[in-house]
Design a protein around this motif. Structure first.
Motif, PDB file in Angstrom:
ATOM      1  N   ILE A  59       0.845  -1.196   0.000  1.00 39.71           N
ATOM      2  CA  ILE A  59       0.000   0.000   0.000  1.00 39.71           C
ATOM      3  C   ILE A  59       0.879   1.245   0.000  1.00 39.71           C
ATOM      4  CG2 ILE A  59      -1.696   1.341   1.319  1.00 39.71           C
ATOM      5  CD1 ILE A  59      -2.702  -1.321   2.478  1.00 39.71           C
ATOM      6  N   VAL A  60       0.537   2.219  -0.842  1.00 39.91           N
ATOM      7  CA  VAL A  60       1.171   3.542  -0.827  1.00 39.91           C
ATOM      8  C   VAL A  60       0.081   4.567  -0.546  1.00 39.91           C
ATOM      9  CG1 VAL A  60       2.437   5.277  -2.153  1.00 39.91           C
ATOM     10  CG2 VAL A  60       2.955   2.846  -2.471  1.00 39.91           C
ATOM     11  N   THR A  61       0.289   5.405   0.462  1.00 40.62           N
ATOM     12  CA  THR A  61      -0.703   6.404   0.846  1.00 40.62           C
ATOM     13  C   THR A  61      -0.313   7.791   0.319  1.00 40.62           C
ATOM     14  OG1 THR A  61       0.378   7.058   2.909  1.00 40.62           O
ATOM     15  CG2 THR A  61      -1.038   5.095   2.985  1.00 40.62           C
ATOM     16  N   LYS A  62      -1.229   8.738   0.473  1.00 42.38           N
ATOM     17  CA  LYS A  62      -0.960  10.099   0.004  1.00 42.38           C
ATOM     18  C   LYS A  62       0.192  10.747   0.771  1.00 42.38           C
ATOM     19  CE  LYS A  62      -4.682  11.971   2.911  1.00 42.38           C
ATOM     20  NZ  LYS A  62      -5.996  12.667   2.892  1.00 42.38           N
ATOM     21  N   ASP A  63       0.473  10.277   1.984  1.00 42.36           N
ATOM     22  CA  ASP A  63       1.594  10.810   2.750  1.00 42.36           C
ATOM     23  C   ASP A  63       2.928  10.231   2.279  1.00 42.36           C
ATOM     24  OD1 ASP A  63      -0.101  12.347   4.341  1.00 42.36           O
ATOM     25  OD2 ASP A  63      -0.438  10.678   5.731  1.00 42.36           O
ATOM     26  N   GLU A  64       2.888   9.133   1.541  1.00 47.03           N
ATOM     27  CA  GLU A  64       4.114   8.470   1.110  1.00 47.03           C
ATOM     28  C   GLU A  64       4.428   8.676  -0.363  1.00 47.03           C
ATOM     29  OE1 GLU A  64       3.770   4.561   4.030  1.00 47.03           O
ATOM     30  OE2 GLU A  64       2.650   4.636   2.156  1.00 47.03           O
ATOM     31  N   VAL A  65       3.447   9.130  -1.146  1.00 49.11           N
ATOM     32  CA  VAL A  65       3.622   9.125  -2.600  1.00 49.11           C
ATOM     33  C   VAL A  65       4.789   9.998  -3.053  1.00 49.11           C
ATOM     34  CG1 VAL A  65       1.994  11.017  -3.058  1.00 49.11           C
ATOM     35  CG2 VAL A  65       2.372   9.230  -4.788  1.00 49.11           C
ATOM     36  N   LYS A  66       5.138  11.005  -2.282  1.00 51.92           N
ATOM     37  CA  LYS A  66       6.267  11.869  -2.661  1.00 51.92           C
ATOM     38  C   LYS A  66       7.558  11.070  -2.775  1.00 51.92           C
ATOM     39  CE  LYS A  66       7.189  13.270   2.143  1.00 51.92           C
ATOM     40  NZ  LYS A  66       6.130  12.424   2.733  1.00 51.92           N
ATOM     41  N   ASP A  67       7.650   9.939  -2.083  1.00 51.85           N
ATOM     42  CA  ASP A  67       8.843   9.104  -2.156  1.00 51.85           C
ATOM     43  C   ASP A  67       8.987   8.401  -3.500  1.00 51.85           C
ATOM     44  OD1 ASP A  67       9.423   9.751   0.479  1.00 51.85           O
ATOM     45  OD2 ASP A  67       8.373   8.001   1.285  1.00 51.85           O
ATOM     46  N   TYR A  68       7.963   8.488  -4.328  1.00 50.65           N
ATOM     47  CA  TYR A  68       7.956   7.749  -5.591  1.00 50.65           C
ATOM     48  C   TYR A  68       7.957   8.684  -6.800  1.00 50.65           C
ATOM     49  CZ  TYR A  68       6.721   4.126  -2.321  1.00 50.65           C
ATOM     50  OH  TYR A  68       6.736   3.270  -1.257  1.00 50.65           O
ATOM     51  N   ALA A  69       8.357   9.916  -6.592  1.00 54.40           N
ATOM     52  CA  ALA A  69       8.317  10.907  -7.671  1.00 54.40           C
ATOM     53  C   ALA A  69       9.259  10.568  -8.816  1.00 54.40           C
ATOM     54  CB  ALA A  69       8.642  12.291  -7.112  1.00 54.40           C
ATOM     55  N   ASP A  70      10.281   9.766  -8.567  1.00 56.99           N
ATOM     56  CA  ASP A  70      11.287   9.490  -9.588  1.00 56.99           C
ATOM     57  C   ASP A  70      11.433   8.002  -9.915  1.00 56.99           C
ATOM     58  OD1 ASP A  70      12.037  12.241  -9.785  1.00 56.99           O
ATOM     59  OD2 ASP A  70      13.181  12.017  -7.932  1.00 56.99           O
ATOM     60  N   VAL A  71      10.451   7.182  -9.571  1.00 59.50           N
ATOM     61  CA  VAL A  71      10.578   5.754  -9.871  1.00 59.50           C
ATOM     62  C   VAL A  71      10.479   5.520 -11.377  1.00 59.50           C
ATOM     63  CG1 VAL A  71       9.626   5.039  -7.656  1.00 59.50           C
ATOM     64  CG2 VAL A  71       8.099   5.309  -9.611  1.00 59.50           C
ATOM     65  N   ALA A  72      10.960   4.373 -11.822  1.00 61.73           N
ATOM     66  CA  ALA A  72      10.862   4.014 -13.233  1.00 61.73           C
ATOM     67  C   ALA A  72       9.396   3.853 -13.627  1.00 61.73           C
ATOM     68  CB  ALA A  72      11.619   2.714 -13.496  1.00 61.73           C
ATOM     69  N   ASP A  73       9.080   4.199 -14.857  1.00 60.58           N
ATOM     70  CA  ASP A  73       7.694   4.165 -15.322  1.00 60.58           C
ATOM     71  C   ASP A  73       7.031   2.812 -15.083  1.00 60.58           C
ATOM     72  OD1 ASP A  73       7.768   6.782 -16.197  1.00 60.58           O
ATOM     73  OD2 ASP A  73       8.213   6.261 -18.278  1.00 60.58           O
ATOM     74  N   GLU A  74       7.746   1.738 -15.380  1.00 61.82           N
ATOM     75  CA  GLU A  74       7.141   0.412 -15.326  1.00 61.82           C
ATOM     76  C   GLU A  74       7.453  -0.344 -14.038  1.00 61.82           C
ATOM     77  OE1 GLU A  74       8.188  -1.644 -18.874  1.00 61.82           O
ATOM     78  OE2 GLU A  74       6.974  -0.354 -20.152  1.00 61.82           O
ATOM     79  N   ALA A  75       8.000   0.351 -13.056  1.00 61.70           N
ATOM     80  CA  ALA A  75       8.285  -0.304 -11.778  1.00 61.70           C
ATOM     81  C   ALA A  75       6.986  -0.728 -11.105  1.00 61.70           C
ATOM     82  CB  ALA A  75       9.051   0.647 -10.866  1.00 61.70           C
ATOM     83  N   ILE A  76       7.039  -1.856 -10.418  1.00 64.47           N
ATOM     84  CA  ILE A  76       5.943  -2.292  -9.557  1.00 64.47           C
ATOM     85  C   ILE A  76       6.429  -2.054  -8.135  1.00 64.47           C
ATOM     86  CG2 ILE A  76       4.348  -4.136  -8.974  1.00 64.47           C
ATOM     87  CD1 ILE A  76       4.318  -3.493 -11.937  1.00 64.47           C
ATOM     88  N   CYS A  77       5.875  -1.051  -7.481  1.00 64.84           N
ATOM     89  CA  CYS A  77       6.453  -0.565  -6.228  1.00 64.84           C
ATOM     90  C   CYS A  77       5.933  -1.345  -5.033  1.00 64.84           C
ATOM     91  CB  CYS A  77       6.182   0.926  -6.088  1.00 64.84           C
ATOM     92  SG  CYS A  77       7.053   1.886  -7.340  1.00 64.84           S
TER      93      CYS A  77
END
Length: 376
Positions: free
Chosen positions: A343-361
């Motif tokens: 689960i990724v919440t709205k408080d955590e999404v900033k940590d994923y600003a630069d992930v690869a397009d096709e990554a499964i986080c």
């Protein structure tokens, strides 16, 4: 290192796990360039037997150890990034176990959503004399005969990802997600975010797959509590963005206002694109932990955009291989296991600003984690 909150849905607890799967990778699947050698399951039994024995002998000579296990993997579909990531993690685990001499080869087969083809591929594995078969099933029932044949031949079958299957075979082991809890959490969030009333679209997976059936059940269970919410469209996407976007493009002009979208995975960002292309107000879209969606949510979504992102974890490909080897080694492995989801919440999404397009986080684990957390 980025962190992701994990919520144990049935008990309401939480723990923090490292996000090795999300850190700037260029593809959703881990890189794999050497072993294991990929093959199709359509080679003849004689050819497969010769190749398998040669590979096993080579591994034994290199390591000075006994022959490693030969494992078959039957994937009902690998046409989306989730399935490709799952295969990638399985390959990584296979390379690890080849170095120890425990595995000599993994043979891959993909049936392209054809249950008859998947049955034939499992039967080919039996003829080849593999030691175990890992199966991502296309049906809860269509493979039961082939699974029973494998069990009767002394070959364990390990079901992952899109189970459960209804087989009662003695050597059938199942590693499933609590899909009802997973989809229930996402659906509840969307329903609350739209104020408990309005119109929603349900994006489903592949028609007839057991994961889709159970995911839909999880959605319906939650909607029983929200009589003022109406499902105005159910759309099968095969968990792919291209199909989701094209199907939505044809459906959206026929609908009144849409307030929310519930997704199973692989199609959340496509839903964003479809609404934007149609010039419609953006509804609350449940996320799927794909890099495309998380990057959009972190960087481009309207300020304060309120949603949550949930996904099954493709690392279960590696889990399946670790479990297969432990079964073959005679370890005490339960017949049914539950794999956690992320689960990724709205408080955590900033940590994923630069992930690869096709990554499964989703978090990745290791062999010890499998034994400590799934063998209960």
């Amino acid at each position: 290192m980025k962190k992701s909150k994990w919520i144990a849905m049935l008990v309401g607890g939480a723990m923090i796990c490292s996000l090795a799967a999300c850190g700037g990778q260029s593809s959703s699947a881990p890189a794999s360039t050497a072993a294991p050698t990929e093959k199709t399951a359509d080679t003849t039994a004689a050819e497969a037997g010769d190749t398998t024995e040669a590979a096993a002998d080579a591994a034994a000579e290199d390591k000075g150890e006994g022959k490693g296990y030969v494992i078959g993997f039957s994937n009902s579909y690998n046409g989306n990034t989730y399935r490709q990531a799952m295969e990638g993690y399985l390959k990584e685990a296979a390379e690890e176990l080849q170095k120890t001499g425990e595995v000599s080869e993994v043979i891959f087969a993909e049936s392209n959503q054809n249950n008859s083809t998947q049955v034939q591929q499992i039967e080919n594995f039996i003829l080849q004399g593999v030691d175990a078969i890992i199966i991502d099933p296309g049906s809860a029932t269509a493979l039961n005969g082939a699974i029973q044949e494998a069990s009767d031949a002394g070959i364990p079958c390990i079901i992952i990802n899109d189970g459960p299957v209804s087989s009662e075979a003695e050597l059938c082991y199942q590693i499933n997600f609590d899909t009802i809890a997973q989809m229930g959490y996402l659906t509840e969030y969307v329903c609350e975010a739209i104020g408990g009333k309005g119109n929603i679209i349900e994006l489903r997976g592949t028609a007839g797959s057991e994961f889709d059936n159970i995911a839909h059940e999880g959605v319906l269970k939650v909607l029983e509590k929200y009589p003022d919410i109406k499902v105005v469209a159910e759309i099968y996407t095969d968990w792919t963005g291209s199909k989701a976007q094209s199907e939505l493009a044809s459906v959206l002009p026929t609908l009144d206002k849409v307030d929310g979208v519930v997704t199973q995975g692989g199609d959340s960002y496509a839903a964003v694109q479809a609404f934007q292309s149609a010039g419609l107000d953006l509804p609350i879209i449940g996320g799927d932990n794909r890099g495309y969606f998380l990057k959009w949510w972190a960087n481009e979504a309207p300020e304060g955009y309120d949603t949550v992102s949930v996904s099954s974890n493709p690392w279960d490909g590696a889990t399946g291989l670790y479990v297969a080897v432990d079964i073959l080694d005679g370890k005490d492995v339960p017949k049914e296991m539950i794999h956690p989801f992320g689960i990724v919440t709205k408080d955590e999404v900033k940590d994923y600003a630069d992930v690869a397009d096709e990554a499964i986080c989703c978090p990745t684990f290791d062999r010890d984690w499998v034994r400590e957390n799934l063998y209960k």
